[in-house]
Design an enzyme around this catalytic site. Structure first.
Site, PDB file in Angstrom:
ATOM      1  N   ASP A 332       0.824  -1.203   0.000  1.00 22.71           N
ATOM      2  CA  ASP A 332       0.000   0.000   0.000  1.00 22.71           C
ATOM      3  C   ASP A 332       0.863   1.260   0.000  1.00 22.71           C
ATOM      4  O   ASP A 332       1.941   1.294   0.593  1.00 22.71           O
ATOM      5  CB  ASP A 332      -0.895   0.005   1.243  1.00 22.71           C
ATOM      6  CG  ASP A 332      -1.688   1.282   1.372  1.00 22.71           C
ATOM      7  OD1 ASP A 332      -2.603   1.480   0.564  1.00 22.71           O
ATOM      8  OD2 ASP A 332      -1.366   2.094   2.257  1.00 22.71           O
ATOM      9  N   GLU A 386       1.070  -0.528  -5.365  1.00 26.50           N
ATOM     10  CA  GLU A 386       0.074   0.518  -5.588  1.00 26.50           C
ATOM     11  C   GLU A 386       0.820   1.834  -5.777  1.00 26.50           C
ATOM     12  O   GLU A 386       1.296   2.440  -4.821  1.00 26.50           O
ATOM     13  CB  GLU A 386      -0.885   0.611  -4.406  1.00 26.50           C
ATOM     14  CG  GLU A 386      -1.996   1.631  -4.637  1.00 26.50           C
ATOM     15  CD  GLU A 386      -2.541   2.235  -3.364  1.00 26.50           C
ATOM     16  OE1 GLU A 386      -3.719   2.618  -3.352  1.00 26.50           O
ATOM     17  OE2 GLU A 386      -1.789   2.360  -2.377  1.00 26.50           O
TER      18      GLU A 386
END
Length: 666
Positions: A332, A386
């Site tokens: 993330d 990401e």
């Protein structure tokens, strides 16, 4: 993750001519990674062996006694206290200081038992405070007081895994999930409930990989799991470590691989529960000053240059592979990690942005090392980045100057769709649409998606809600005649098919979006009266034949069935056949399948012709079919035979407005 060398394989990173001026920078990044590995291991072990801090630090039962270790270089005294000491801070439970800021305590076997709670009382120059150990493997919250404490987890009968991880799929088809909000009832769901109720739904859907959010310990439920405090502890509000193991094991038994969100981009500011001022200093794990503050997320930023921080984070990667047998990670907030500005308010317009002074080279080195550790421990593991910036080489092999992720999220695809939602259908540009669907670096693998959880968080709207808006509240029953809902259902199917069929190397869907889950996600907070009404999934909507949601779910399953028929589908390149912006028609070919889209809101086309390979073609999917809530404007199961024209073979077909058709060459 291993892929077979076929037509859609990435080319070498150095094949990008725009990277030519920066190749020395790429080589320097590779050299930094190699030098860092040598510095960490001293050349005496592998990096994976180095990344085993979780077996040294924390509480362990070794050779008939309990051994507890902690790294706290600024501490002057540390005392372990808890149930075993009646929560008194007794001298006999003080840790002994070893070298390099490491502290240790050894206790007889009978002192500590499974289920006991404990904390550290940390003393430093000028202050003191209670702390949860950094490597605690289980952290619980007291329901009455709301306080968190570490928990001894050593059951008499440890969980025994029964199923091996499924074989690596040809392409990851990812079902993004959140355990807590996966139940229909307005409550916090559990690992057991997810295993019993949700896994069968996913197993029947055609997806092959589950991505679980919010697995790591986070004190505030509403953070969606992104304000992590306890990196080695499972979020206990969902259940115990063994219950999470049972979930992963059951998923493997269903043929589903499991990846989890790994949040190494920042940490929560909580001091008692987290790592902030762990030993009285802010700089034990994080940068000092403004560099250690993430203003956009109200959190702290790791110092990726410190060996102890690298030891902590790399061990965290290995821990979940070893302990819970997960099959990989979605990293993330990678954009935030890679740049000193964290990507806040930044528009990336050229390659200079990827190699300038705003790049955190220490973070890039860490990411390269993390991928190396993960793939040394599990060569078949999947790592997904990401990143919204488009950093070149992120998903390219480390040997060629890349960072080593297996895939990156194609975040531009969802941005494209949500920009188009602001325009009338007749203004959707087919050239722009197809360009964004296929615009990806040839040297990296990518995973496309229409929407993830990001688009559904309170303040935003899901794709179906953007398309139908308020009509969803009163016009989703089977007998309704509502133009807004008709349009939304038709486009919802087309958009997903176009995204999945044109995806680079995989596809992702957030749970419930496949059937057009209504409304938004909002976790309990003061602003909504601590309501759980919007932190759940209304699965019964798709199970009710009198509502139209099941049409979308059934289409999603049929779409994935088409993509799953040939395991080589995602290894084949997308070939343009026809881009007709005036007629709003898009046709492309992949793996002998012709994907035909008519986005025009009104015009249907009879005898629409386009070039094909010679042969016979069968209809394998029709978004306008009645079983998918369509208007059945085409006869089912039609076949076509190519004809020879002046420029080659072609076929003609009836292409109704707002429909998608998939033809398979026999």
């Amino acid at each position: 993750m291993k892929f077979l060398p076929l037509g859609n394989e990435p080319v070498p990173l150095n094949s990008d001519p725009w990277l030519a001026p920066f190749r020395e920078k790429l080589r320097e990044r590779s050299r930094r990674a190699v030098a860092t590995v040598k510095r960490l291991t001293g050349g005496k072990s592998t990096l994976a062996e180095f990344a085993s801090g979780h077996e040294y630090f924390g509480l362990h039962f070794r050779d008939g006694e309990w051994v507890f270790r902690e790294w706290a270089p600024n501490a002057v005294r540390i005392t372990l206290f808890g149930d075993f000491s009646d929560w008194r801070k007794l001298p006999e439970y003080r840790l002994n200081r070893l070298e390099h800021g490491v502290w240790e305590l050894r206790l007889p076997a009978e002192t500590v038992r499974h289920g006991m709670h404990y904390l550290l009382f940390m003393e430093w120059p000028g202050g003191s405070g209670d702390r949860i150990p950094a490597y605690a493997r289980c952290v619980d919250q007291d329901k009455e007081t709301g306080l968190f404490a570490a928990t001894v987890w050593r059951p008499e009968q440890p969980y025994v895994f029964r199923h091996a991880s499924p074989p690596t799929p040809a392409a990851p088809l990812i079902y993004e999930s959140h355990v807590g909000m996966a139940q229909e009832e307005p409550k916090v769901g559990s690992f057991d409930e997810y295993r019993e109720k949700i896994l069968p739904k996913i197993a029947a859907s055609g997806y092959n990989t589950i991505q679980l959010m919010a697995v790591m310990g986070h004190p505030y439920y509403g953070s969606f799991g992104y304000h992590v405090a306890n990196f080695f502890a499972i979020a206990s509000r969902f259940g115990t470590p063994d219950q999470f193991k049972a979930l992963v094991d059951a998923a493997h038994g269903c043929g589903l691989r499991v990846i989890i969100d790994l949040v190494h981009s920042h940490a929560v500011k909580n001091e008692v529960e987290g790592l902030a001022k762990f030993d009285g200093t802010r700089y034990a794990y994080f940068h000092e000053g403004s560099r250690g503050e993430h203003s956009g997320w109200d959190s702290l930023c790791f110092n990726y240059a410190k060996p102890e921080v690298l030891h902590f984070l790399l061990s965290n990667c290995r821990f979940y592979l070893d302990e819970y047998r997960v099959d990989g990670f979605r990293f993330d907030g990678v954009t935030s990690m890679m740049y000193l500005h964290h990507g806040l308010g930044k528009t990336f317009t050229g390659y200079d942005d990827y190699f300038g002074g705003d790049v955190d080279e220490d973070a890039l080195t860490y990411l390269a090392l993390a991928n190396r550790v993960i793939h040394e421990v599990r060569p078949d593991a999947l790592t997904v980045a990401e990143d919204v910036s488009g950093m070149p080489g992120l998903a390219a092999p480390a040997s060629g100057g890349g960072i080593g992720f297996d895939c990156r999220m194609a975040m531009g695809v969802t941005d494209m769709w949500f920009k188009l939602f602001d325009l009338p259908d007749q203004d959707w540009n087919m050239f722009y649409l197809f360009h964004e669907l296929t615009n990806r670096r040839r040297d990296e693998r990518s995973i496309s998606y229409v929407e993830s959880h990001d688009q559904a968080i309170v303040g935003g709207k899901t794709a179906i809600f953007r398309l139908a808006d308020a009509a969803m509240y009163d016009a989703m029953h089977a007998g309704s005649q509502n133009l807004a809902v008709d349009r939304a259902i038709a486009l919802h199917k087309m958009i997903r098919l176009a995204t999945a069929a044109a995806a680079g190397h995989g596809y992702l869907n957030f749970m419930g979006n496949e059937f057009g889950h209504p409304e938004w996600i909002d976790f309990p907070r003061e602003g909504n009266g601590w309501s759980l009404q919007h932190a759940r999934r209304q699965w019964s909507l798709a199970d009710e034949p009198g509502l139209r949601y099941h049409f979308l779910r059934d289409f999603d399953r049929a779409m994935l069935e088409v993509l799953n028929r040939n395991p080589e589908f995602f290894r084949r390149r997308v070939q343009t056949v026809r881009i007709d912006d005036c007629g709003k028609v898009l046709i492309f070919e992949r793996d002998d399948c012709y994907f035909c889209f008519n986005f025009h809101p009104e015009n249907s086309y009879f005898d629409y012709g386009f070039e094909v390979l010679p042969g016979e073609f069968e209809t394998v999917l029709d978004s306008d079919a009645p079983e998918f809530g369509g208007f059945s404007r085409r006869a089912p199961e039609q076949r076509y035979w190519s004809r020879q024209g002046q420029s080659g073979a072609f076929i003609t077909l009836y292409l109704p407005s707002r429909t998608a058709l998939v033809l398979k060459r026999i």
